[in-house]
Write a protein that holds these residues in place. Sequence first.
Motif, PDB file in Angstrom:
ATOM      1  N   ALA A  38     -38.839  18.023 -36.994  1.00  0.00           N
ATOM      2  CA  ALA A  38     -40.364  17.693 -37.345  1.00  0.00           C
ATOM      3  C   ALA A  38     -41.283  18.697 -36.671  1.00  0.00           C
ATOM      4  O   ALA A  38     -41.983  19.638 -37.601  1.00  0.00           O
ATOM      5  N   ARG A  39     -41.148  18.420 -35.422  1.00  0.00           N
ATOM      6  CA  ARG A  39     -42.375  18.621 -34.178  1.00  0.00           C
ATOM      7  C   ARG A  39     -42.144  20.311 -34.483  1.00  0.00           C
ATOM      8  O   ARG A  39     -43.007  21.068 -34.771  1.00  0.00           O
ATOM      9  N   PHE A  40     -41.074  20.369 -34.176  1.00  0.00           N
ATOM     10  CA  PHE A  40     -40.312  21.773 -34.056  1.00  0.00           C
ATOM     11  C   PHE A  40     -40.408  22.994 -34.451  1.00  0.00           C
ATOM     12  O   PHE A  40     -39.099  23.764 -34.595  1.00  0.00           O
ATOM     13  N   GLU A  41     -39.665  22.123 -36.502  1.00  0.00           N
ATOM     14  CA  GLU A  41     -38.881  23.077 -37.466  1.00  0.00           C
ATOM     15  C   GLU A  41     -37.710  23.506 -36.570  1.00  0.00           C
ATOM     16  O   GLU A  41     -37.324  24.792 -37.218  1.00  0.00           O
ATOM     17  N   LEU A  42     -37.303  22.559 -36.215  1.00  0.00           N
ATOM     18  CA  LEU A  42     -36.093  23.273 -35.902  1.00  0.00           C
ATOM     19  C   LEU A  42     -34.460  22.488 -36.477  1.00  0.00           C
ATOM     20  O   LEU A  42     -34.839  22.053 -37.884  1.00  0.00           O
ATOM     21  N   ASP A  43     -33.597  23.001 -36.708  1.00  0.00           N
ATOM     22  CA  ASP A  43     -32.312  23.357 -37.774  1.00  0.00           C
ATOM     23  C   ASP A  43     -31.200  22.636 -36.454  1.00  0.00           C
ATOM     24  O   ASP A  43     -30.706  22.940 -36.137  1.00  0.00           O
ATOM     25  N   PRO A  44     -30.615  21.289 -37.018  1.00  0.00           N
ATOM     26  CA  PRO A  44     -29.554  20.837 -36.195  1.00  0.00           C
ATOM     27  C   PRO A  44     -28.253  21.339 -36.171  1.00  0.00           C
ATOM     28  O   PRO A  44     -28.144  21.033 -37.480  1.00  0.00           O
ATOM     29  N   VAL A  45     -28.030  21.562 -35.267  1.00  0.00           N
ATOM     30  CA  VAL A  45     -26.191  21.937 -36.048  1.00  0.00           C
ATOM     31  C   VAL A  45     -26.022  21.140 -36.096  1.00  0.00           C
ATOM     32  O   VAL A  45     -25.684  20.673 -35.749  1.00  0.00           O
ATOM     33  N   PRO A  46     -24.797  21.119 -36.558  1.00  0.00           N
ATOM     34  CA  PRO A  46     -23.533  20.663 -37.221  1.00  0.00           C
ATOM     35  C   PRO A  46     -23.205  19.758 -36.333  1.00  0.00           C
ATOM     36  O   PRO A  46     -22.909  18.058 -36.903  1.00  0.00           O
ATOM     37  N   GLU A  47     -22.445  19.923 -34.839  1.00  0.00           N
ATOM     38  CA  GLU A  47     -21.579  19.122 -33.698  1.00  0.00           C
ATOM     39  C   GLU A  47     -22.994  18.505 -33.977  1.00  0.00           C
ATOM     40  O   GLU A  47     -22.516  16.707 -33.803  1.00  0.00           O
ATOM     41  N   THR A  48     -24.118  18.191 -33.644  1.00  0.00           N
ATOM     42  CA  THR A  48     -25.398  17.293 -33.645  1.00  0.00           C
ATOM     43  C   THR A  48     -25.696  16.291 -33.912  1.00  0.00           C
ATOM     44  O   THR A  48     -25.406  15.086 -34.506  1.00  0.00           O
ATOM     45  N   ILE A  49     -25.126  17.171 -35.809  1.00  0.00           N
ATOM     46  CA  ILE A  49     -24.975  15.905 -36.737  1.00  0.00           C
ATOM     47  C   ILE A  49     -24.456  14.408 -36.925  1.00  0.00           C
ATOM     48  O   ILE A  49     -24.158  13.653 -36.867  1.00  0.00           O
ATOM     49  N   ASP A  50     -22.472  15.483 -36.614  1.00  0.00           N
ATOM     50  CA  ASP A  50     -21.705  14.800 -36.387  1.00  0.00           C
ATOM     51  C   ASP A  50     -21.881  13.714 -35.425  1.00  0.00           C
ATOM     52  O   ASP A  50     -21.775  12.574 -35.817  1.00  0.00           O
ATOM     53  N   LEU A  51     -22.107  13.884 -33.862  1.00  0.00           N
ATOM     54  CA  LEU A  51     -22.247  12.660 -32.875  1.00  0.00           C
ATOM     55  C   LEU A  51     -23.433  11.265 -33.372  1.00  0.00           C
ATOM     56  O   LEU A  51     -23.396  10.821 -33.346  1.00  0.00           O
ATOM     57  N   CYS A  52     -24.419  11.789 -33.790  1.00  0.00           N
ATOM     58  CA  CYS A  52     -25.265  11.576 -34.593  1.00  0.00           C
ATOM     59  C   CYS A  52     -25.104  10.143 -35.404  1.00  0.00           C
ATOM     60  O   CYS A  52     -25.285   9.466 -35.361  1.00  0.00           O
ATOM     61  N   ARG A  53     -24.663  10.213 -36.393  1.00  0.00           N
ATOM     62  CA  ARG A  53     -23.456   9.681 -37.578  1.00  0.00           C
ATOM     63  C   ARG A  53     -22.784   8.500 -36.313  1.00  0.00           C
ATOM     64  O   ARG A  53     -22.501   7.603 -36.918  1.00  0.00           O
ATOM     65  N   THR A  54     -22.151   9.266 -35.691  1.00  0.00           N
ATOM     66  CA  THR A  54     -21.322   8.088 -35.060  1.00  0.00           C
ATOM     67  C   THR A  54     -22.678   6.798 -34.418  1.00  0.00           C
ATOM     68  O   THR A  54     -21.733   5.880 -33.552  1.00  0.00           O
TER      69      THR A  54
END
Length: 195
Positions: A38-54
């Motif tokens: 939100a602060r830096f208007e970043l685009d999370p990479v798919p691998e980070t999204i997948d890890l966060c889901r765990t």
Amino acid sequence: YVDPYGGISDLEKRQLRHVSDQFSEDPLRVLRGAQFVARFELDPVPETIDLCRTIDIQGIPKERIFGEIGKLLLKGRSPSLGLEFLRAVQWTEYWTELHALIGCRQEPQWHPEGDVWTHTLHCLDHFAAHRKSEEREDLAVGLAVLLHDVGKPETTTVKNGRIVSPGHDVAGADLAERFLKRLTSDRKLIENTVN
């Protein structure tokens, strides 16, 4: 520069990427990721999204959760991106009041942007562009914007061919208060937000 994880390249591409699986040792990092997005208007990479889901939210003290949500609202240039990150990693499910906004239909004539979730995200970005730089007031207003339509999922119906949500403000006040009490003991802030 010593850059063993390619951080400079990620910053140039405006990407958020975890650097090891040890990221999952501290679940607060998921919320930090949301507020960085939100602060830096970043685009999370798919691998980070997948890890966060765990990663599970359990065990994070409510004050720490509230602190990160506060940063997302008070410092985020685009709070919508942080909330979309939380949705992508399936953390909105921990807050039933927010998760219920996803897919809750609204009358297209008044809300062509789509469901209540999308409307709320638009409202949050508008709020972020007009903060007053008075932290306490901005936090109450930001929370009020986040929660202003949480009553719609339980009051929305179709009447005479139109989507309506009669009494959503009253229902929403109770839901907003319940949501906030799970995150903070600051009674004055809760009162200012809900009223």
